[in-house]
Motif scaffolding. Structure first.
Motif, PDB file in Angstrom:
ATOM      1  N   THR A  78       0.813  -1.226   0.000  1.00 64.39           N
ATOM      2  CA  THR A  78       0.000   0.000   0.000  1.00 64.39           C
ATOM      3  C   THR A  78       0.849   1.280   0.000  1.00 64.39           C
ATOM      4  O   THR A  78       0.352   2.355   0.313  1.00 64.39           O
ATOM      5  N   PHE A  94      -7.371   3.218   6.876  1.00 64.70           N
ATOM      6  CA  PHE A  94      -6.443   4.134   6.218  1.00 64.70           C
ATOM      7  C   PHE A  94      -6.701   5.576   6.640  1.00 64.70           C
ATOM      8  O   PHE A  94      -7.740   6.157   6.326  1.00 64.70           O
ATOM      9  N   ARG A  95      -5.752   6.158   7.375  1.00 64.41           N
ATOM     10  CA  ARG A  95      -5.862   7.545   7.803  1.00 64.41           C
ATOM     11  C   ARG A  95      -5.761   8.495   6.609  1.00 64.41           C
ATOM     12  O   ARG A  95      -5.250   8.123   5.550  1.00 64.41           O
ATOM     13  N   ALA A  98      -2.386   8.594   4.978  1.00 61.91           N
ATOM     14  CA  ALA A  98      -1.820   7.369   4.410  1.00 61.91           C
ATOM     15  C   ALA A  98      -1.299   7.658   3.005  1.00 61.91           C
ATOM     16  O   ALA A  98      -1.859   8.481   2.272  1.00 61.91           O
TER      17      ALA A  98
END
Length: 506
Positions: A78, A94-95, A98
């Motif tokens: 990722t 996922f922040r 990210a």
């Protein structure tokens, strides 16, 4: 963005061909796998990326690869967004900072969560309305209660979203649902731009997930967390349900852009005002959806009809009832649905009682607000707590509930956070620190390690508990430092309790 960009995905829905659209799905848990599957069905080219994946999804990954998906499940997968991507669909973990999210936004690509994708893929001929629930605590119980009520009314319903069925699977079901009971986390709402519930509730807002909303990293902290919760009210056409005891939830209603005619409906554990649901003695009553609401209230059910009389459980029942009543569900169906509802394991679940001491598993209480709600249900408590605090503080909890604590038995990586709060605000409460030991924990010691830890916890609790006490596992923390998940933590506690009092059936 490349010159060979595919069709604009923001213009597409369920009835359109997605051929030529190149979608990247970040994360391959239940929602990521469902998004990959259904996007392939619509004709999109899909690349699914994840750092790791649960073993039970590997077979599904192989199947989706045979159907044409490109799937990369490995460390570093990722880190980089493919150059030809047209759309990024992210899983809740996922922040906003990210790598994939930042790269997509820098290229001007849309970034959706699976909930937003599902909203866009509803059947235009029969788009089932969504009744949506969010909040720091109580979401799953409330959604499951709501689903039980809707089914009692004879509707084809399902609990979906952050619990139960992935939303893309629910909306793509060939047999259309009449209505969806939808649980949404703040993470899912962060990546939802056009989703508009028929009716929605924010149950409560308290410190949680401050690691995801890291203020030091510029992610907004508590204010951003609350704002994401408030997104659930955007575009509501029926009712915005709020918690009278939590002013933040009413403020979020006031700030929301709703359809003209949408109502603000409160729920309270006290006597309800006009436009609210609440309690009159031991009865749950409606003073919002009846014609005579200016002068009277209508009975929905009694507290005795519920699986638990704990205050937070009753509050969840009122919230579920409000959403159901906003959808036009009869009072009798509300009663029948609540009567038949049984909460999942590890939610204020009685494990055993011996010698006047009750043992209760509320392992699902994985933040301080949930633990405080659990503590409110008991008069004298030996509190088992600790784990991963996720940046939360325990000062308010200890200040409020310290007088009811017989002792605290603390475990986990952030147990000192709780111990420090106890030393400041309840210094007379005995604190017992239980080490994980050399062979305990998720990363070592084998399958028996968590149970060995809980054996020591239960032994310590038994030493200090007296007749009339409740030994309560309400950790106020996430579990992953020492257990696979909150369910494994609760299972280990229950097994240790039964072994201690001679009821082990192994």
């Amino acid at each position: 963005m490349t010159d060979a960009q595919g069709p604009d995905p923001t213009t597409l829905g369920r009835a359109d061909s997605w051929e030529g659209v190149r979608v990247v799905v970040a994360g391959f848990g239940a929602s990521g796998a469902a998004a990959t599957d259904n996007l392939l069905f619509l004709g999109a080219s899909v690349t699914a990326l994840a750092e790791d994946v649960a073993p039970d999804l590997l077979e599904r990954a192989e199947l989706l690869e045979t159907l044409g998906a490109r799937i990369e499940l490995h460390a570093g997968a990722t880190g980089r967004l493919p150059e030809d991507a047209d759309l990024l669909v992210v899983s809740p973990g996922f922040r906003p900072d990210a790598a994939l999210v930042v790269q997509a936004l820098d290229r001007g690509l849309p970034v959706w969560g699976e909930a937003e994708l599902a909203w866009r893929l509803r059947d235009p001929a029969s788009p089932a309305p969504w009744l949506c629930v969010t909040g720091t605590n109580g979401k799953t119980t409330t959604v499951q209660m709501l689903d039980s009520i809707l089914r009692a009314a004879g509707l084809r319903s399902v609990a979906a979203g952050n619990v139960g069925l992935p939303l893309t699977e629910a909306v793509m079901d060939p047999e259309a649902y009449d209505v969806l009971a939808v649980e949404l986390s703040s993470f899912q709402l962060h990546y939802a731009d056009t989703l508009a519930a028929e009716s929605a509730v924010v149950l409560n807002v308290a410190e949680d997930h401050l690691d995801w909303y890291d203020d030091a990293a510029g992610l907004g902290g508590m204010a951003a967390y609350a704002a994401d919760k408030g997104r659930i009210y955007e575009g509501v056409s029926g009712a915005c349900v709020y918690n009278v005891a939590d002013p933040v939830t009413e403020e979020l209603v006031m700030e929301a852009d709703v359809v003209e005619g949408a109502r603000a409906i409160g729920f309270t554990l006290g006597m309800p005002g006009v436009g609210m649901l609440g309690l009159v003695e031991d009865l749950l009553v409606d003073r919002a959806f009846i014609e005579e609401r200016q002068t009277s209230a209508a009975e929905l059910c009694s507290v005795a009809d519920l699986a638990s009389s704990a205050p937070h459980f009753v509050a969840d029942a009122l919230a579920a009832a409000a959403l159901a009543r906003a959808h036009g569900i009869s009072r009798s169906a509300v009663r029948d649905g609540l009567r038949s509802f049984t909460p999942d394991h590890h939610r204020i679940e009685a494990v055993a009682e011996r010698d006047g001491i009750a043992w209760v598993d509320d392992s699902k209480a994985s933040n301080p607000h949930a633990a405080a709600a659990s503590l409110s249900a008991y008069e004298h408590v030996v509190w088992v707590a600790g784990g991963l605090a996720k940046g939360a503080s325990f000062d308010d909890l200890v200040t409020r509930w310290g007088p009811s604590l017989r002792a605290a038995v603390l475990i986990g990586r952030d147990r000192d956070v709780i111990a420090d709060a106890l030393s400041r605000h309840a210094p007379d409460v005995p604190v017992i620190l239980v080490d994980s030991g050399d062979t305990d924990g998720v990363d070592g010691g084998g399958a028996g390690a968590p149970r060995a830890l809980m054996d020591r916890v239960v032994a310590a609790a038994a030493e200090v508990a007296r007749p009339g006490d409740t030994v309560l596992l309400a950790p106020g923390c996430a579990s992953m430092d020492q257990f696979a998940d909150y369910g494994a933590r609760g299972d280990a506690f229950a097994a240790a309790v039964r072994a201690r009092i001679g009821e082990d059936t192994d």
